[in-house]
Design an enzyme around this catalytic site. Structure first.
Site, PDB file in Angstrom:
ATOM      1  N   HIS A  68       0.831  -1.203   0.000  1.00 22.92           N
ATOM      2  CA  HIS A  68       0.000   0.000   0.000  1.00 22.92           C
ATOM      3  C   HIS A  68       0.867   1.256   0.000  1.00 22.92           C
ATOM      4  O   HIS A  68       1.350   1.700   1.045  1.00 22.92           O
ATOM      5  CB  HIS A  68      -0.877  -0.033   1.267  1.00 22.92           C
ATOM      6  CG  HIS A  68      -1.965   0.977   1.313  1.00 22.92           C
ATOM      7  ND1 HIS A  68      -3.176   0.735   1.910  1.00 22.92           N
ATOM      8  CD2 HIS A  68      -2.045   2.244   0.855  1.00 22.92           C
ATOM      9  CE1 HIS A  68      -3.955   1.800   1.818  1.00 22.92           C
ATOM     10  NE2 HIS A  68      -3.278   2.744   1.177  1.00 22.92           N
ATOM     11  N   ASN A 102      -5.577   5.935  -6.579  1.00 20.42           N
ATOM     12  CA  ASN A 102      -6.161   7.282  -6.497  1.00 20.42           C
ATOM     13  C   ASN A 102      -5.225   8.356  -7.051  1.00 20.42           C
ATOM     14  O   ASN A 102      -4.929   9.352  -6.404  1.00 20.42           O
ATOM     15  CB  ASN A 102      -6.600   7.609  -5.066  1.00 20.42           C
ATOM     16  CG  ASN A 102      -5.435   7.659  -4.085  1.00 20.42           C
ATOM     17  OD1 ASN A 102      -4.390   7.088  -4.337  1.00 20.42           O
ATOM     18  ND2 ASN A 102      -5.628   8.337  -2.977  1.00 20.42           N
ATOM     19  N   ASP A 313       1.231   2.508   3.743  1.00 21.35           N
ATOM     20  CA  ASP A 313       0.313   3.597   3.365  1.00 21.35           C
ATOM     21  C   ASP A 313       1.103   4.900   3.167  1.00 21.35           C
ATOM     22  O   ASP A 313       0.662   5.987   3.565  1.00 21.35           O
ATOM     23  CB  ASP A 313      -0.819   3.789   4.381  1.00 21.35           C
ATOM     24  CG  ASP A 313      -1.969   4.636   3.814  1.00 21.35           C
ATOM     25  OD1 ASP A 313      -1.918   5.021   2.623  1.00 21.35           O
ATOM     26  OD2 ASP A 313      -2.914   4.924   4.568  1.00 21.35           O
TER      27      ASP A 313
END
Ligand SMILES: [Zn+2]
Length: 435
Positions: A68, A102, A313
């Site tokens: 991620h 995204n 992340d």
């Protein structure tokens, strides 16, 4: 070009997938591990062709796999691009980086997936694996062409940053993705419960007068999705799990044999909502930093394997998005370069077995996205990290290779450094002397 002959002499090699933890020599020839064993390089160390790296108390472990990361290309290259992001990954010990959809435009088509993969290949360094969107434009309505995306190189699908809130869409996504054996990765947030939220809902948010993001907004989505995954017999993965409730739901689901997995970030393992006191925008993240009981729960769930993997992340933002009022700041923090050194602290404090830490950064994430895991064995492609567990260094903007410097750990001294990373048989990062 791969080095002709590289010798790691007297190094502590640790690979939990092979129950390996021993002081050995490791020989890499033409990008592959050719020998591994006590004194295996004895007659090679004087060879002129060999580059010899002395172990000196250092560890050699399989290179890491990040499930991620946000590398911001295409669309937000002023925050990060594929080249700077892969450089940061290499410096953090990663040989594989899965990148979220995204971007701008959203990665919901074959063309963008292919562009990302081609761009990374032209740069070299760690391998990039796109995670494409679940729905077109991440709007939560129409499913993407998952077969095309997978054929182009996507290893999973996620609308990360947005939750797929419609049960009907999520059900169809799980059913559809299961045809191609790719995981559906959920950003679990019931947006109706988090509107306008700035941080975790609790005593600290009350004290600061900031709108809160309650735990239950994550828990209800994870609970629903587990039921949908069970019904669809599909693979479901929870991104950045952050609450004690979600950990409990996952544990129960696994005990019933449902195909669910989860990742946790270093910051959710290490920080609580108290870090937000002082309105430090570097601590604004989604999901938000939780309370001590959540941190204890996710640590325990990681230690016992309920949470499978650690994911960074990594979410770079420029000063434009961070040097502002807390309410205006974008959520996210960078994590590729600090992940391993920070988490070694949990090993030292007895919260996490070293073998579990390494598994959660290598074999476990690789399994989730169907990649062959980096491993330390003869014949394997050299994808490994040389770690100095004792070397201390300070997290400074100058030292960070990411274009963005948004981390709450700036100025912190950490113990443990990545000295060298190999990916695809090549050295992709090496710390300078004295660094
Ligand atoms: Zn997310």
């Amino acid at each position: 070009m791969p080095l002709p002959l590289l010798v790691f002499r007297g190094v502590r090699a640790i690979d939990p997938a092979r129950s390996l933890d021993a002081v050995v020599d490791v020989v890499v020839e033409q990008g592959r591990i050719t020998r591994l064993g006590p004194n295996a390089a004895a007659e090679l160390v004087s060879s002129e062709k060999a580059r010899v790296i002395e172990g000196r108390g250092r560890w050699l472990v399989p290179a890491f796999v990040d499930l991620h990361a946000h590398l911001r290309e295409p669309g937000h290259e002023y925050k990060e691009d594929i080249e700077s992001g892969l450089a940061a990954a290499a410096a953090g010990g990663f040989a594989h980086v899965c990148v979220m959809a995204n971007t701008n435009p959203v990665n919901d088509t074959r063309a963008i997936t292919e562009m990302m993969v081609a761009r990374a290949r032209s740069i070299g360094g760690p391998s990039l694996h796109p995670i494409a969107a679940i729905t077109k434009g991440q709007k939560g309505e129409q499913l993407t062409e998952m077969k095309d995306l997978r054929d182009a190189g996507a290893v999973g699908v996620s609308d990360d940053g947005r939750c797929v809130t419609s049960s009907a869409v999520m059900r169809r996504a799980l059913e559809y993705a299961s045809n191609f054996d790719i995981p559906v990765i959920q950003h679990a947030e019931d947006h109706a419960l988090t509107e306008g939220a700035q941080m975790h809902e609790g005593a600290v948010s009350t004290r600061l007068g900031l709108r809160g993001w309650p735990r239950v907004a994550e828990d209800v989505i994870v609970a629903r999705d587990v039921l949908l995954a069970e019904a669809a017999r599909a693979r479901y993965h929870v991104a950045h799990l952050s609450t004690m409730g979600a950990a409990r739901i996952l544990r129960e689901a696994k005990s019933r044999g449902i195909r669910v997995t989860a990742e946790v970030t270093p910051h959710h393992l290490l920080l609580t909502d108290e870090a937000v006191l002082g309105y430090d925008t570097a601590c604004k993240v989604n999901p938000p930093l939780r309370e001590p009981e959540d941190v204890a729960a996710v640590r325990a769930a990681l230690a016992d394997g309920t949470i499978d993997a650690i994911a960074t992340d990594h979410a770079p933002h420029s000063p434009l998005e961070k040097d502002c009022e807390f309410a205006e700041a974008s959520p996210g923090l960078i994590g590729l370069e600090t992940c391993f050194p920070l988490l070694l602290g949990l090993v030292r404090s007895g919260d996490l077995p070293l073998a579990r830490l390494i598994d959660a950064l290598t074999a476990a994430p690789a399994r989730i996205v169907g990649l062959p895991s980096p491993t330390l064995k003869e014949e394997a492609v050299a994808e490994l990290v040389l770690v100095d567990p004792e070397k201390t260094w300070t997290v400074t903007p100058e030292r960070i290779r990411s274009k963005s410097k948004n981390t709450p750990f700036l100025g912190k001294e950490v113990r443990g450094s990545v000295d060298l990373t190999m990916a695809r048989g090549e050295i992709v990062f090496e710390a300078g002397e004295g660094v």
